[in-house]
Write an enzyme that holds these catalytic residues in place. Structure first.
Site, PDB file in Angstrom:
ATOM      1  N   HIS A 108       8.576   0.223  12.245  1.00 44.85           N
ATOM      2  CA  HIS A 108       7.331  -0.358  11.516  1.00 44.85           C
ATOM      3  C   HIS A 108       7.725  -1.556  10.985  1.00 44.85           C
ATOM      4  CE1 HIS A 108       3.677  -0.427   9.535  1.00 44.85           C
ATOM      5  NE2 HIS A 108       4.237  -0.389   8.156  1.00 44.85           N
ATOM      6  N   ASP A 160       0.610  -1.206   0.068  1.00 40.53           N
ATOM      7  CA  ASP A 160      -0.037   0.143  -0.077  1.00 40.53           C
ATOM      8  C   ASP A 160       0.920   1.053  -0.112  1.00 40.53           C
ATOM      9  OD1 ASP A 160       0.822  -0.735   2.610  1.00 40.53           O
ATOM     10  OD2 ASP A 160      -0.982   0.511   3.464  1.00 40.53           O
ATOM     11  N   HIS A 169      -3.556   8.602   5.730  1.00 43.11           N
ATOM     12  CA  HIS A 169      -3.269   7.254   5.984  1.00 43.11           C
ATOM     13  C   HIS A 169      -4.345   7.033   7.126  1.00 43.11           C
ATOM     14  CE1 HIS A 169      -1.749   3.170   7.162  1.00 43.11           C
ATOM     15  NE2 HIS A 169      -1.203   3.266   5.717  1.00 43.11           N
ATOM     16  N   HIS A 190       2.108   0.407  14.091  1.00 42.85           N
ATOM     17  CA  HIS A 190       1.587   1.821  13.758  1.00 42.85           C
ATOM     18  C   HIS A 190       1.630   2.320  15.250  1.00 42.85           C
ATOM     19  CE1 HIS A 190       0.298   1.598   9.719  1.00 42.85           C
ATOM     20  NE2 HIS A 190       0.176   0.112   9.884  1.00 42.85           N
ATOM     21  N   ASP A 196       4.383   5.068   7.365  1.00 44.19           N
ATOM     22  CA  ASP A 196       4.071   4.392   8.538  1.00 44.19           C
ATOM     23  C   ASP A 196       5.316   4.439   9.541  1.00 44.19           C
ATOM     24  OD1 ASP A 196       1.655   3.820   7.270  1.00 44.19           O
ATOM     25  OD2 ASP A 196       2.095   1.797   6.732  1.00 44.19           O
TER      26      ASP A 196
END
Length: 753
Positions: free
Chosen positions: A156, A70, A421, A399, A177
């Site tokens: 992450h 993503d 996001h 996250h 992220d």
């Protein structure tokens, strides 16, 4: 884009949604794109960011924060299927990210090529991979003048980074992220030492707070153990890389402490993970101190003792389902397709089995839907399957939660915070909470939550700060002192310094080399002018301040009649001017030997102007049109000159615009449907066929180049005419670095220092 002090932030994805992250930053003519992901809940073109909304040839750099689909899976499509390669843009990601990205994209192509939704081919993927530039954390990178960035660790997943971007002095921190909690193998996200003007930060969990790592791991292992005790199978849907490695480390350690579980296998159903494990072992040095110290003792934490990779021959799912209790980590994490979905459909009817969702689940995926514990699920074949398998959720998604995110936002201290996001509701709650917190502290921090394709424009004060260096910085100025020096501007940074320090601190020089060459003249002035016109098409005549005759050639070289039998050539030395001067010198020294000179001087002749010069503009333009027409006719055979009738009526059926101005008509066939019209005023080609139009434009460019004189093709310097007072007036030289005499008050100097 116009040069302005306004930053434009446009989200082509991840605006009030989770997925297809793609953020476009535009400031002072520069364009930076952060992340290019796909949306996991969609497939094919629908999964892409809104790529058609950007001219990709204008992009200066694409920065990829980490390898998750993503955030990175649309990169190949953008590089190979848009006009990105028509520009000069570059693509950057960290070394570990590039290494894993290769395997991720190979798997992505393999799974998507079996459907009609494939976005690109394996060949296009390999071509894009070869163009990616790997970088290291804390490395200063300058992709183009005026733009630089530094990657910082983001936690992450392996190789994930946030980018501190500097565009013409404006600093933007894009986190991607990130995680502020150190886990078993990754360092936590860093806080950059520089305060940015804008923070673009994820808002995945909104105001939700997650439990601590120790409590979470204890609850996870206890849940797995309880499912095993009741004789069930444990399904852990995860992505092949990232959180899966963290879960494997936890399970391997737990199994080691519990001998009663040694006969219960732990399987990892992912060929991709097996390939990428070598990458994890290669980049041990980027992980936390726990992993590095174990590796230094020859204890490789990624060589698991109780976990094995699960081969996937035909019918492997049924064999596992009918076998004894086991734990299976299977991809993908969203349960859309693949091994995790196949195992879920087989295990769902048995209440002894357990499903544990360990990561964030995007809206629209089965992983999100099954968390509501429905009585039935729909299989991939459309069949209804009863759901009796237990469903639990423990977040190992790495996250930030609300406490970590809010603390980071406060530490960064940016003037503007842009939330991305995150789903609309979660993002709205985070904005409200942060707005209230800053209001209570009486701090003016603006929080923005743009939607996809909604351009956010942030204005900043146009003040520019110059740093005083060298001699000027030796003595602190007093109140109301005036500081005078050279203001040097380069790539939007400004330096004030004493002229004597210019070379030492910048390597620049204020010198201009003016060259002069004297020539003995054996022919008349008019004959010299006639030959110069014949070679260069046109020259400019005038008088200098001493009333000396001067001819300026191509705006660069002055030819002066300084004495009865003497010419002086003068020019400012540059690479191009030196070449023009050499040609002028060669021409003049050969005039007395030229056959044309002998022919002209054998009889009375005024030598007014050369027939090839550009002085007779009307005649010259007609000759020029004829030559262009001849050139086009040689290529296309059928070229007509159309001149509009003065006061006449236009032909019916003909376009008024095409008939109102003179034009050349290139006939391609008898039907006239593919004819090309060349407007002789604007030289614009119009044609119904794009292919024909491009071909005619290419030939027209060659024709113009062929029939144009040197003076028309090259021009520099300033104009000289008989009315000009001085043809030797100073010519300005423009370079990438501007040097300006300027002054600064004491207050400004203090701010600059």
């Amino acid at each position: 884009m116009a040069d302005s002090p306004t930053l434009s932030v446009t989200l082509l994805g991840a605006g009030q949604e989770v997925g297809r992250s793609c953020c476009v930053l535009q400031y002072r003519g520069k364009t930076i794109v952060c992340d290019t992901g796909v949306h996991p809940a969609y497939s094919g073109m629908a999964s892409l960011p809104f790529v058609d909304e950007l001219d990709w040839s204008t992009v200066d750099a694409i920065l990829i924060t980490h390898f998750h689909l993503d955030h990175a899976a649309a990169l190949t499509y953008i590089m190979e299927k848009t006009n990105f390669r028509d520009g000069k843009g570059k693509v950057y990601m960290t070394h570990p990210t590039k290494a894993v990205h290769k395997f991720m994209m190979q798997d992505f192509v393999r799974t998507s090529s079996s459907t009609s939704d494939a976005l690109f081919t394996p060949l296009e993927m390999n071509m894009s991979l070869s163009s990616i530039i790997p970088v290291s954390a804390h490395q200063l990178i300058t992709p183009c003048p005026g733009v630089s960035f530094i990657p910082y660790h983001a936690g992450h997943v392996l190789g994930a980074c946030m980018f501190l971007i500097d565009i013409a002095g404006l600093k933007i921190l894009y986190t991607g992220d990130y995680s502020r909690e150190e886990d078993r193998h990754l360092v936590k996200a860093e806080v950059p030492p520089v305060r940015p003007d804008v923070l673009i930060v994820e808002s995945t969990y909104g105001v939700q707070s997650l439990e601590g790592r120790d409590e979470k791991e204890l609850r996870f292992t206890s849940l797995v153990h309880s499912i095993i005790r009741r004789g069930g199978h444990v399904l852990l849907p995860t992505f092949a890389l990232g959180r899966a490695q963290e879960l494997l480390l936890i399970l391997d350690e737990y199994w080691k402490k519990h001998p009663d579980l040694h006969n219960v296998p732990i399987y990892y159903a992912s060929n991709l993970a097996r390939k990428c494990m070598a990458v994890y072992q290669t980049y041990i040095h980027t992980m936390n101190s726990n992993i590095r110290s174990r590796f230094a003792k020859r204890d490789n934490p990624f060589v698991f003792k109780h976990i094995s990779n699960l081969p996937q021959p035909r019918g492997w799912e049924r064999k596992i389902a009918d076998g004894p209790p086991c734990v299976v980590l299977a991809s993908p994490g969203f349960l859309q397709t693949g091994p995790s979905r196949e195992l879920l459909e087989l295990w769902a009817p048995d209440s002894r089995n357990g499903l544990i969702i360990t990561g964030y689940s995007i809206e629209g995926t089965l992983a999100r839907d099954i968390m509501t514990e429905p009585d039935e699920i729909i299989g991939l074949k459309g069949n209804t399957i009863p759901r009796k398998i237990s469903v639990d959720y423990l977040s190992f998604s790495a996250h930030v939660d609300y406490s970590q995110n809010s603390e980071f936002i406060e530490l960064v201290k940016a003037q503007h915070v842009v939330l991305v996001h995150g789903e609309q509701t979660a993002m709205g709650r985070l904005k409200a909470a942060m707005t209230a917190k800053f209001k209570d502290r009486d701090e003016d921090v603006k929080i923005h939550t743009p939607r996809n394709l909604e351009t956010l424009e942030l204005s900043f004060r146009g003040e520019r700060v110059a740093k005083a260096i060298g001699t000027l910085a030796n003595k602190a100025p007093q109140e109301n002192d005036v500081i005078s020096g050279l203001l040097v501007s380069k790539d939007y940074s400004y330096t004030l310094l004493d002229p004597r320090d210019l070379k030492d601190f910048t390597g620049l020089s204020t010198c201009t080399v003016t060259q002069r060459q004297k020539i003995v003249l054996g022919v008349g002035w008019d004959l010299v002018r006639w030959h110069l016109e014949g070679m260069y098409g046109s020259v400019e005549e005038g008088l200098d301040k001493d009333d000396v005759k001067v001819i300026r050639v191509m705006g660069a070289v002055d030819v002066e009649h300084t004495a009865e039998h003497e010419l002086t050539l003068e020019w400012d030395s540059t690479a191009s001017n030196d070449m023009i001067a050499d040609s002028v010198l060669a021409l003049i020294t050969g005039i007395d030997k030229s056959p044309a000179s002998v022919k002209l001087t054998s009889q009375q002749h005024s030598h007014t102007h050369h027939p090839h010069s550009d002085h007779h503009e009307s005649d010259q333009s007609i000759t020029r049109i004829q030559r262009i027409a001849w050139f086009l006719d040689a290529h296309f055979d059928d070229v007509e000159l159309h001149m509009p009738e003065v006061g006449g009526e236009q032909d019916q059926g003909q376009d008024q615009g095409e008939k109102s101005e003179p034009a050349l008509i290139v006939r391609m066939d008898d039907s006239g449907e593919a004819d090309a019209y060349i407007n002789l005023i604007t030289l614009v080609v119009s044609c119904p066929s794009d292919t024909v139009r491009r071909r005619v434009e290419a030939v027209l460019d060659m024709a113009i180049t062929t029939v144009s004189s040197l003076a028309e093709s090259f021009a520099t310097g300033v104009s000289v005419s008989p009315e000009d007072a001085d043809p030797k007036q100073e010519k300005s030289n423009h370079t990438d670095t501007e040097i300006v005499k300027d002054t600064m008050t004491t207050g400004e100097a203090d701010a600059a220092s």
